[in-house]
Design a protein around this motif. Structure first.
Motif, PDB file in Angstrom:
ATOM      1  N   MET A   1       0.849  -1.199   0.000  1.00  0.00           N
ATOM      2  CA  MET A   1       0.000   0.000   0.000  1.00  0.00           C
ATOM      3  C   MET A   1       0.882   1.245   0.000  1.00  0.00           C
ATOM      4  SD  MET A   1      -2.840   1.202   2.833  1.00  0.00           S
ATOM      5  CE  MET A   1      -3.926  -0.200   2.559  1.00  0.00           C
ATOM      6  N   HIS A   2       0.622   2.160  -0.926  1.00  0.00           N
ATOM      7  CA  HIS A   2       1.347   3.426  -0.967  1.00  0.00           C
ATOM      8  C   HIS A   2       0.837   4.351   0.143  1.00  0.00           C
ATOM      9  CE1 HIS A   2       3.305   2.369  -4.657  1.00  0.00           C
ATOM     10  NE2 HIS A   2       2.135   2.193  -5.291  1.00  0.00           N
ATOM     11  N   LYS A   3       1.694   5.320   0.478  1.00  0.00           N
ATOM     12  CA  LYS A   3       1.342   6.251   1.549  1.00  0.00           C
ATOM     13  C   LYS A   3       0.055   7.016   1.238  1.00  0.00           C
ATOM     14  CE  LYS A   3       3.850   9.920   2.213  1.00  0.00           C
ATOM     15  NZ  LYS A   3       4.980  10.806   2.581  1.00  0.00           N
ATOM     16  N   ASP A   4      -0.092   7.497   0.001  1.00  0.00           N
ATOM     17  CA  ASP A   4      -1.303   8.238  -0.351  1.00  0.00           C
ATOM     18  C   ASP A   4      -2.546   7.357  -0.232  1.00  0.00           C
ATOM     19  OD1 ASP A   4       0.079  10.516  -0.758  1.00  0.00           O
ATOM     20  OD2 ASP A   4       0.077  10.423  -2.954  1.00  0.00           O
ATOM     21  N   GLU A   5      -2.406   6.084  -0.619  1.00  0.00           N
ATOM     22  CA  GLU A   5      -3.525   5.148  -0.490  1.00  0.00           C
ATOM     23  C   GLU A   5      -3.892   4.946   0.975  1.00  0.00           C
ATOM     24  OE1 GLU A   5      -3.233   2.044  -4.178  1.00  0.00           O
ATOM     25  OE2 GLU A   5      -1.691   1.875  -2.617  1.00  0.00           O
ATOM     26  N   ALA A   6      -2.869   4.923   1.823  1.00  0.00           N
ATOM     27  CA  ALA A   6      -3.111   4.739   3.258  1.00  0.00           C
ATOM     28  C   ALA A   6      -3.902   5.906   3.839  1.00  0.00           C
ATOM     29  CB  ALA A   6      -1.784   4.579   4.000  1.00  0.00           C
ATOM     30  N   TRP A   7      -3.509   7.133   3.441  1.00  0.00           N
ATOM     31  CA  TRP A   7      -4.247   8.304   3.938  1.00  0.00           C
ATOM     32  C   TRP A   7      -5.688   8.285   3.445  1.00  0.00           C
ATOM     33  CZ3 TRP A   7      -2.061  10.114   7.902  1.00  0.00           C
ATOM     34  CH2 TRP A   7      -0.690  10.335   7.989  1.00  0.00           C
ATOM     35  N   GLU A   8      -5.899   7.914   2.183  1.00  0.00           N
ATOM     36  CA  GLU A   8      -7.255   7.840   1.639  1.00  0.00           C
ATOM     37  C   GLU A   8      -8.079   6.773   2.357  1.00  0.00           C
ATOM     38  OE1 GLU A   8      -8.735   9.820  -0.313  1.00  0.00           O
ATOM     39  OE2 GLU A   8      -6.986  11.049  -0.834  1.00  0.00           O
ATOM     40  N   LYS A   9      -7.438   5.669   2.692  1.00  0.00           N
ATOM     41  CA  LYS A   9      -8.124   4.593   3.411  1.00  0.00           C
ATOM     42  C   LYS A   9      -8.611   5.081   4.766  1.00  0.00           C
ATOM     43  CE  LYS A   9      -9.478   0.358   4.232  1.00  0.00           C
ATOM     44  NZ  LYS A   9     -10.666  -0.189   3.524  1.00  0.00           N
ATOM     45  N   ILE A  10      -7.788   5.817   5.466  1.00  0.00           N
ATOM     46  CA  ILE A  10      -8.166   6.353   6.777  1.00  0.00           C
ATOM     47  C   ILE A  10      -9.325   7.334   6.641  1.00  0.00           C
ATOM     48  CG2 ILE A  10      -7.380   7.956   8.569  1.00  0.00           C
ATOM     49  CD1 ILE A  10      -4.796   6.439   8.713  1.00  0.00           C
ATOM     50  N   GLU A  11      -9.256   8.214   5.656  1.00  0.00           N
ATOM     51  CA  GLU A  11     -10.335   9.185   5.457  1.00  0.00           C
ATOM     52  C   GLU A  11     -11.656   8.485   5.152  1.00  0.00           C
ATOM     53  OE1 GLU A  11     -10.586  12.473   5.805  1.00  0.00           O
ATOM     54  OE2 GLU A  11      -8.556  12.512   6.616  1.00  0.00           O
ATOM     55  N   MET A  12     -11.629   7.508   4.264  1.00  0.00           N
ATOM     56  CA  MET A  12     -12.849   6.806   3.898  1.00  0.00           C
ATOM     57  C   MET A  12     -13.418   6.041   5.091  1.00  0.00           C
ATOM     58  SD  MET A  12     -13.482   3.990   0.866  1.00  0.00           S
ATOM     59  CE  MET A  12     -12.402   2.775   1.640  1.00  0.00           C
ATOM     60  N   ALA A  13     -12.550   5.347   5.853  1.00  0.00           N
ATOM     61  CA  ALA A  13     -13.009   4.588   7.019  1.00  0.00           C
ATOM     62  C   ALA A  13     -13.580   5.513   8.083  1.00  0.00           C
ATOM     63  CB  ALA A  13     -11.857   3.771   7.587  1.00  0.00           C
ATOM     64  N   ASP A  14     -12.987   6.688   8.238  1.00  0.00           N
ATOM     65  CA  ASP A  14     -13.488   7.673   9.204  1.00  0.00           C
ATOM     66  C   ASP A  14     -14.902   8.109   8.830  1.00  0.00           C
ATOM     67  OD1 ASP A  14     -13.622   9.514  11.271  1.00  0.00           O
ATOM     68  OD2 ASP A  14     -12.459  11.042  10.209  1.00  0.00           O
ATOM     69  N   ARG A  15     -15.141   8.388   7.547  1.00  0.00           N
ATOM     70  CA  ARG A  15     -16.488   8.793   7.102  1.00  0.00           C
ATOM     71  C   ARG A  15     -17.489   7.656   7.281  1.00  0.00           C
ATOM     72  NH1 ARG A  15     -13.353  11.117   2.907  1.00  0.00           N
ATOM     73  NH2 ARG A  15     -13.844   9.366   1.502  1.00  0.00           N
ATOM     74  N   GLN A  16     -17.049   6.423   7.008  1.00  0.00           N
ATOM     75  CA  GLN A  16     -17.933   5.272   7.187  1.00  0.00           C
ATOM     76  C   GLN A  16     -18.291   5.086   8.664  1.00  0.00           C
ATOM     77  OE1 GLN A  16     -15.351   2.360   5.339  1.00  0.00           O
ATOM     78  NE2 GLN A  16     -16.649   2.248   3.508  1.00  0.00           N
ATOM     79  N   LEU A  17     -17.310   5.265   9.525  1.00  0.00           N
ATOM     80  CA  LEU A  17     -17.556   5.114  10.960  1.00  0.00           C
ATOM     81  C   LEU A  17     -18.512   6.188  11.461  1.00  0.00           C
ATOM     82  CD1 LEU A  17     -16.812   3.439  13.455  1.00  0.00           C
ATOM     83  CD2 LEU A  17     -14.867   4.966  13.824  1.00  0.00           C
ATOM     84  N   PHE A  18     -18.373   7.398  10.958  1.00  0.00           N
ATOM     85  CA  PHE A  18     -19.279   8.491  11.315  1.00  0.00           C
ATOM     86  C   PHE A  18     -20.720   8.122  10.951  1.00  0.00           C
ATOM     87  CE2 PHE A  18     -21.442  12.453   9.936  1.00  0.00           C
ATOM     88  CZ  PHE A  18     -21.382  13.176  11.114  1.00  0.00           C
ATOM     89  N   ALA A  19     -20.917   7.604   9.736  1.00  0.00           N
ATOM     90  CA  ALA A  19     -22.263   7.236   9.287  1.00  0.00           C
ATOM     91  C   ALA A  19     -22.835   6.094  10.121  1.00  0.00           C
ATOM     92  CB  ALA A  19     -22.230   6.843   7.810  1.00  0.00           C
TER      93      ALA A  19
END
Length: 471
Positions: A1-19
């Motif tokens: 996993m590239h670093k940029d992909e890792a940051w995107e993964k965290i952002e997406m998971a954070d939004r999913q957890l919020f919902a």
């Protein structure tokens, strides 16, 4: 996993957890209003949250982000660190077998109708108070084996994650250690103990030298009779609306729905969609100053959800911080300008009421400390009879020989949450005093609401709660 992909993964998971947490809050609202099917929906949502947090790719992304330089400064790194905490603590707090046992015990507690029995400790009839305390002790003895098993399950879940016991895991999740907790408790207890002893002596004199633990809540909950009449005479929502206006806001502009219901709890706030749909349920049976306390406390929760960070679950403050911010609003009940200008109290009655509330809150804080230490000690030694632990802790922390075994069952369903109410009361007082300079005057605080929003709500968890509240 590239670093940029890792940051995107965290952002997406954070939004999913919020919902998902918003869905969970709606399910809890529906359950608390009597929807029998809501429990199954809540369980399914919890399973989805667990699946999200246990996803190997998320753990990989978090580790990579923690070890690398953030794209966007401290916010990304803060999210990575907070996700690590969530990933570690979720399986402990939400172990499936533990949740099932917890729900079974909760149903048992509900069948015993203990909240109504607890309420009798505040009544004027001393015989009823004595009978109520004995009934609570007897009920606790019947559920003790199940409670003991629940504590062991909490400890086992924590040990599987590498902790000594559940208390260590929970406190670490909230940024505390057990030694720190005891140090704070001892300092706050020692500060209050002289007042506690004076109140005990005065109550003993009123009863002719004969006092017992079942007398405490009644005697320290008392307010001047005229004060209780005043609380009842003023419409609660009108008073709240006037308070918000005085602070520079408008209750009508807030997305908060209030409902009065005959429920087996004092009140609750539901963040169905922060900033857009926040709901508050209040117990319709509460009267007088206690109804105002729970109104303002739950309103404090609702206000936070109106202005907290939107779209990021990780940036929403932890339970402990949210309790402090909720209790901040209850501080107005101790302010002379609120009592005289909003509630219509004569100055002398406002002063007497503030003094009586101060004594009651001192007792309340000491009882919360005792309850918190009790559950801590029970976690350390779950095989020791709870009545024995209760008596020992009551002697040490209250100086009272409490032999009833009438511990608060809430502490087993929500271990160590009571300690959050201790911090809330102390730190809300200190925070309230920093909102203004000199004596508080309601008429001189038109910008106070914006200050609370900008200082406490909008930063969310970007600021650690200990920094936010200067602990």
């Amino acid at each position: 996993m590239h670093k940029d992909e890792a940051w995107e993964k965290i952002e997406m998971a954070d939004r999913q957890l919020f919902a998902l947490r918003n869905e969970l809050s709606l399910g809890e609202y529906e359950r608390d209003l009597g929807d029998k099917a809501a429990a199954d929906r809540i369980e399914r949502i919890n399973i989805r949250i667990g699946s999200l947090l246990s996803e190997p790719l998320l753990a990989e992304a978090v580790s990579l982000c923690q070890a690398s330089t953030s794209r966007n400064g401290t916010a990304d790194r803060r999210k990575a660190d907070l996700f690590k905490k969530e990933i570690t603590f979720w399986p402990i707090e939400n172990h499936s077998a533990l949740r099932r046992h917890n729900r079974a015990i909760q149903r048992t507690f509900e069948s015993l109708d203990l909240p109504r029995t607890w309420s009798l400790l505040g009544c004027a009839d001393r015989k009823k108070r004595r009978t109520a305390l004995a009934k609570i002790g007897e009920a606790n003895a019947t559920v003790e084996p199940n409670c003991r098993e629940l504590l062991k399950m909490y400890n086992k879940a924590a040990q599987e994650a590498g902790y000594t016991h559940y208390a260590e895991a929970k406190l670490a999740y909230e940024g505390l250690t057990e030694d720190e907790l005891y140090d704070f408790f001892r300092g706050w207890r020692d500060r209050l103990m002289p007042r506690w002893k004076r109140c005990w002596r005065r109550t003993s004199e009123e009863l002719g030298g004969d006092i017992d633990v079942y007398d405490l809540v009644h005697f320290y909950r008392r307010l001047p009779r005229q004060a209780e009449d005043k609380w009842e005479a003023v419409d609660k929502m009108r008073a709240l609306r006037e308070l918000v206006i005085a602070l520079g806001g408008s209750l009508d502009d807030l997305p908060i729905r209030f409902e009065l219901r005959d429920v087996p709890f004092s009140g609750a706030c539901y963040r169905v969609m922060p900033g857009r749909d926040v709901r508050v349920i209040l117990n319709s049976r509460h009267r007088g100053s206690h109804a105002y306390f729970f109104l303002l406390h739950e309103f404090g929760h609702a206000m936070y959800y109106c202005f907290c960070p939107f779209g990021s679950e990780l940036m929403i403050d932890c339970h402990l911080a949210r309790e402090i911010m909720a209790d901040l609003w209850t501080r107005f009940l101790n302010e002379k300008s609120f009592l005289t200008q909003v509630m219509g109290f004569p100055a002398h009655l406002a002063e007497d009421t503030i003094q009586a509330r101060s004594e009651y809150e001192s007792l309340r804080l000491l009882l919360f400390i005792r309850d918190s230490v009790f559950i801590l000690e029970a976690m350390h030694t779950p095989d020791v009879p709870f009545a024995e632990i209760w008596r020992s802790v009551s002697n040490e922390w209250l100086g009272v020989d409490e032999q009833s075994g009438a511990f608060e069952t809430f502490d087993f369903l929500h271990p160590l949450d009571t300690k959050s109410y201790v911090f809330a009361q102390v730190l809300a007082d200190e925070t309230f005093s920093r909102l203004h300079s000199g004596p508080f005057e309601l008429s001189e605080t038109p910008g106070a609401l914006d200050k609370i929003i900008d200082w406490l709500y909008r930063p969310g968890r970007m600021i650690e709660w200990r920094t936010k509240f200067r602990l």
